[in-house]
Scaffold this active site. Structure first.
Site, PDB file in Angstrom:
ATOM      1  N   ASP A  98      88.204  15.567  54.765  1.00  0.00           N
ATOM      2  CA  ASP A  98      88.275  14.541  55.812  1.00  0.00           C
ATOM      3  C   ASP A  98      87.012  14.406  56.644  1.00  0.00           C
ATOM      4  OD1 ASP A  98      88.294  16.905  57.209  1.00  0.00           O
ATOM      5  OD2 ASP A  98      90.418  16.820  57.727  1.00  0.00           O
ATOM      6  N   HIS A 219      86.424  23.346  68.037  1.00  0.00           N
ATOM      7  CA  HIS A 219      85.297  22.450  67.784  1.00  0.00           C
ATOM      8  C   HIS A 219      85.672  20.986  67.587  1.00  0.00           C
ATOM      9  CE1 HIS A 219      86.714  22.940  63.650  1.00  0.00           C
ATOM     10  NE2 HIS A 219      86.097  21.805  63.410  1.00  0.00           N
ATOM     11  N   HIS A 252      81.038  27.540  67.432  1.00  0.00           N
ATOM     12  CA  HIS A 252      80.519  26.521  66.507  1.00  0.00           C
ATOM     13  C   HIS A 252      79.145  26.049  67.001  1.00  0.00           C
ATOM     14  CE1 HIS A 252      80.289  22.697  64.342  1.00  0.00           C
ATOM     15  NE2 HIS A 252      81.299  23.094  63.585  1.00  0.00           N
TER      16      HIS A 252
HETATM   17  C1  UD1 Z   1      82.121  18.497  61.235  1.00  0.00           C
HETATM   18  C2  UD1 Z   1      83.203  17.517  60.738  1.00  0.00           C
HETATM   19  C3  UD1 Z   1      84.593  18.038  61.075  1.00  0.00           C
HETATM   20  C4  UD1 Z   1      84.791  19.466  60.595  1.00  0.00           C
HETATM   21  C5  UD1 Z   1      83.660  20.340  61.120  1.00  0.00           C
HETATM   22  C6  UD1 Z   1      83.794  21.720  60.528  1.00  0.00           C
HETATM   23  C7  UD1 Z   1      82.676  15.130  60.703  1.00  0.00           C
HETATM   24  C8  UD1 Z   1      82.581  13.869  61.463  1.00  0.00           C
HETATM   25  N1  UD1 Z   1      83.026  16.229  61.385  1.00  0.00           N
HETATM   26  O1  UD1 Z   1      82.154  18.504  62.655  1.00  0.00           O
HETATM   27  O2  UD1 Z   1      85.551  17.200  60.459  1.00  0.00           O
HETATM   28  O3  UD1 Z   1      86.012  19.941  61.071  1.00  0.00           O
HETATM   29  O4  UD1 Z   1      82.396  19.784  60.722  1.00  0.00           O
HETATM   30  O5  UD1 Z   1      82.962  22.636  61.152  1.00  0.00           O
HETATM   31  O6  UD1 Z   1      82.415  15.138  59.526  1.00  0.00           O
HETATM   32  N2  UD1 Z   1      75.117  22.154  63.749  1.00  0.00           N
HETATM   33  C9  UD1 Z   1      74.118  23.068  63.536  1.00  0.00           C
HETATM   34  N3  UD1 Z   1      74.148  23.812  62.389  1.00  0.00           N
HETATM   35  C10 UD1 Z   1      75.121  23.674  61.450  1.00  0.00           C
HETATM   36  C11 UD1 Z   1      76.138  22.750  61.680  1.00  0.00           C
HETATM   37  C12 UD1 Z   1      76.133  21.991  62.827  1.00  0.00           C
HETATM   38  O7  UD1 Z   1      73.219  23.219  64.348  1.00  0.00           O
HETATM   39  O8  UD1 Z   1      75.071  24.372  60.428  1.00  0.00           O
HETATM   40  C13 UD1 Z   1      75.102  21.350  64.990  1.00  0.00           C
HETATM   41  C14 UD1 Z   1      74.054  20.223  64.942  1.00  0.00           C
HETATM   42  O9  UD1 Z   1      73.545  20.004  66.223  1.00  0.00           O
HETATM   43  C15 UD1 Z   1      74.893  19.026  64.503  1.00  0.00           C
HETATM   44  C16 UD1 Z   1      76.163  19.297  65.275  1.00  0.00           C
HETATM   45  O10 UD1 Z   1      76.360  20.702  65.180  1.00  0.00           O
HETATM   46  O11 UD1 Z   1      74.297  17.792  64.816  1.00  0.00           O
HETATM   47  C17 UD1 Z   1      77.380  18.557  64.826  1.00  0.00           C
HETATM   48  O12 UD1 Z   1      77.612  18.666  63.427  1.00  0.00           O
HETATM   49  P1  UD1 Z   1      78.591  17.560  62.749  1.00  0.00           P
HETATM   50  O13 UD1 Z   1      78.691  17.842  61.289  1.00  0.00           O
HETATM   51  O14 UD1 Z   1      78.175  16.186  63.161  1.00  0.00           O
HETATM   52  O15 UD1 Z   1      79.971  17.785  63.473  1.00  0.00           O
HETATM   53  P2  UD1 Z   1      80.934  19.014  63.515  1.00  0.00           P
HETATM   54  O16 UD1 Z   1      81.417  19.078  64.922  1.00  0.00           O
HETATM   55  O17 UD1 Z   1      80.286  20.186  62.915  1.00  0.00           O
HETATM   56  N1  UDP Z   2      85.123  30.077  59.439  1.00  0.00           N
HETATM   57  C1  UDP Z   2      84.050  30.910  59.127  1.00  0.00           C
HETATM   58  N2  UDP Z   2      83.279  31.399  60.145  1.00  0.00           N
HETATM   59  C2  UDP Z   2      83.522  31.089  61.450  1.00  0.00           C
HETATM   60  C3  UDP Z   2      84.600  30.211  61.752  1.00  0.00           C
HETATM   61  C4  UDP Z   2      85.363  29.721  60.723  1.00  0.00           C
HETATM   62  O1  UDP Z   2      83.803  31.208  57.966  1.00  0.00           O
HETATM   63  O2  UDP Z   2      82.781  31.563  62.328  1.00  0.00           O
HETATM   64  C5  UDP Z   2      85.933  29.535  58.324  1.00  0.00           C
HETATM   65  C6  UDP Z   2      87.430  29.603  58.472  1.00  0.00           C
HETATM   66  O3  UDP Z   2      87.965  30.817  57.960  1.00  0.00           O
HETATM   67  C7  UDP Z   2      87.898  28.395  57.667  1.00  0.00           C
HETATM   68  C8  UDP Z   2      86.781  27.418  57.849  1.00  0.00           C
HETATM   69  O4  UDP Z   2      85.637  28.162  58.248  1.00  0.00           O
HETATM   70  O5  UDP Z   2      87.981  28.674  56.276  1.00  0.00           O
HETATM   71  C9  UDP Z   2      87.153  26.413  58.884  1.00  0.00           C
HETATM   72  O6  UDP Z   2      86.051  25.675  59.227  1.00  0.00           O
HETATM   73  P1  UDP Z   2      85.971  24.841  60.559  1.00  0.00           P
HETATM   74  O7  UDP Z   2      86.823  25.462  61.608  1.00  0.00           O
HETATM   75  O8  UDP Z   2      84.526  24.666  60.836  1.00  0.00           O
HETATM   76  O9  UDP Z   2      86.541  23.429  60.098  1.00  0.00           O
HETATM   77  P2  UDP Z   2      87.989  22.787  59.939  1.00  0.00           P
HETATM   78  O10 UDP Z   2      88.832  23.628  59.055  1.00  0.00           O
HETATM   79  O11 UDP Z   2      88.561  22.614  61.300  1.00  0.00           O
HETATM   80  O12 UDP Z   2      87.668  21.434  59.352  1.00  0.00           O
END
Ligand code: UD1
Ligand code: UDP
Length: 381
Positions: A98, A219, A252
């Site tokens: 998603d 997050h 996160h």
């Molecule tokens: C994204 C997904 C969400 C998922 C989540 C899992 C969308 C719109 N959102 O949200 O569905 O639940 O990932 O974690 O697809 N960043 C870093 N390093 C990383 C990852 C993220 O610095 O490795 C920071 C960056 O500033 C980035 C921000 O986090 O711009 C947001 O990342 P983004 O993928 O847009 O949104 P998430 O909140 O991570």
């Molecule tokens: N997870 C991880 N390290 C962390 C936090 C979560 O490996 O510090 C794992 C968790 O066990 C799960 C997945 O990441 O399998 C969930 O990811 P996240 O919470 O980012 O996204 P969501 O499931 O809400 O889309």
């Protein structure tokens, strides 16, 4: 000729949930030519998973930008994926879940008239704004997909109600349980030195010594701002009310989470703010926890396999199976409810959950095999 499968993903949860599928595709070498493309919507926390499962992407679009917004992610993913799909011309594109990457990959494949297989299809809350934008991404991906791999019967029913044909749906279980079972099996060999290096020596020692660990993650976009402030305020109250508990919070990397986490929880002695943990270390920590408080989807699915109760920090859930089973409770972002429910579960004499949870309603560890077998059967026809 081998079936050409291109698996596309970009974030941590997609990587965890597709890793066992990629492994299973590779086990059919000869019959399937499997290629992997990452958008790099996430960077560090995606690379943690790629390293753990030894996945080397064939293509990496490296799109992540600090503080990216939804339009930015979509535009860069769509532009990059157009060229990838034109060069690769796979028989099928596989996407998961998603996220923005999931929907962008499904849309790109649709534009190139390449059929899409959707892993974890059919989750619905019925509210397009919760979770946001995930609910919209799921609905739109389902419209474009040719094959729908639903984790549960409930997910299958949701798809049928939207007019998806029964023969396009397979109930497979959630692949996160395949990943979890694999990683849980590696825990006995996990060296203390690795734990200490990943967590930091001081944090590792505190976790080992703690009488009671409460694990927190948060997050979701719809909680940014007031929602996260309320959740973190409730966590602060809980920490003060239970000085013997240690609240462990791998934060996160999203700046919208980092900032309030540091300002509201930063100074508390029994709150441990940790960096995002690699999946193996995170499973170790889940396993040691008495309670998990989270708004994550994947963690709700994993917790029953570890016998851990979950407080879901959301107003609505698309994973009702855990709530019906009694292993999870919805508390939203409401301060009093969070603290009361947390105290109730923690005081319930190491809770009777281990008795309660005999099986995980989300999967049995064989989802990836079912998905790959179904794909082979469908594409041979
Ligand atoms: C994204 C997904 C969400 C998922 C989540 C899992 C969308 C719109 N959102 O949200 O569905 O639940 O990932 O974690 O697809 N960043 C870093 N390093 C990383 C990852 C993220 O610095 O490795 C920071 C960056 O500033 C980035 C921000 O986090 O711009 C947001 O990342 P983004 O993928 O847009 O949104 P998430 O909140 O991570
Ligand atoms: N997870 C991880 N390290 C962390 C936090 C979560 O490996 O510090 C794992 C968790 O066990 C799960 C997945 O990441 O399998 C969930 O990811 P996240 O919470 O980012 O996204 P969501 O499931 O809400 O889309």
């Amino acid at each position: 000729m081998a079936i050409r499968v291109l698996t596309i993903f970009g974030t941590r949860p997609e990587a965890i949930k597709l890793a066992p599928v990629i492994k299973e595709l590779a086990a059919h070498e000869g019959l399937i030519a499997s290629r992997v493309c990452v958008t790099g919507q996430h960077r560090q926390i995606l690379d943690q998973v790629l390293d753990l499962f030894s996945i080397k992407p064939d293509i990496d679009l490296d799109t992540m930008r600090p503080g990216q917004d939804l339009t930015g992610i979509m535009v860069s993913a769509l532009l990059g994926l157009k060229d990838v799909l034109r060069a690769e011309r796979p028989d099928i594109v596989l996407v998961q879940g998603d996220t923005a990457t999931c929907f962008a990959a499904a849309l790109s494949a649709y534009y190139e008239q390449i059929p899409v297989g959707h892993v974890e299809a059919g989750l619905r809350t019925g509210d397009l704004y919760s979770p946001f934008p995930e609910e919209g991404n799921r609905v739109m991906t389902a419209r474009l997909a040719r094959w729908h791999f639903a984790p549960t019967e409930e997910a299958r029913r949701n798809l049928l109600a939207e007019g998806i044909k029964d023969d396009a749906i397979r109930v497979t279980g959630n692949t996160v349980i395949d990943a979890l079972i694999h990683v849980r099996g590696t825990l006995p060999a996990l060296a203390p030195e690795r734990l200490s290096a990943a967590l930091g020596k001081a944090a590792y020692e505190r976790l080992l010594a703690a009488k009671e660990i409460v694990l927190l993650t948060a997050h979701r976009r719809e909680n940014f701002g007031p929602g996260l402030a309320t959740i973190f305020g409730a966590v602060r109250d809980l920490a003060k009310a239970r000085p013997a508990s240690l609240i462990a919070f791998p934060v996160h990397p999203n700046p919208n989470v980092q900032e309030p986490a540091a300002s509201i929880l930063g100074g508390l002695g029994n709150v441990l703010l940790l960096p995002p943990l690699d999946y193996q270390i995170f499973v170790w920590l889940m396993n040691r926890s008495a309670l998990i408080m989270t708004d994550s989807g994947g963690i709700q699915e994993e917790a029953p396999s570890l016998g851990k109760p979950v407080l879901v920090l959301r107003e609505v859930s698309e994973r009702l199976e855990a709530i019906e089973q009694g292993s999870a409770a919805l508390v939203g972002a409401k301060s009093a409810k969070i603290t009361q429910e947390a105290a109730r579960i923690l005081d319930d004499a190491q809770n009777k959950l281990n008795d309660l949870i005999e099986k995980n309603p989300f999967g049995d560890g064989l989802a990836s095999k079912r998905i790959v077998n179904a794909l082979i059967a469908a594409l041979r026809n």
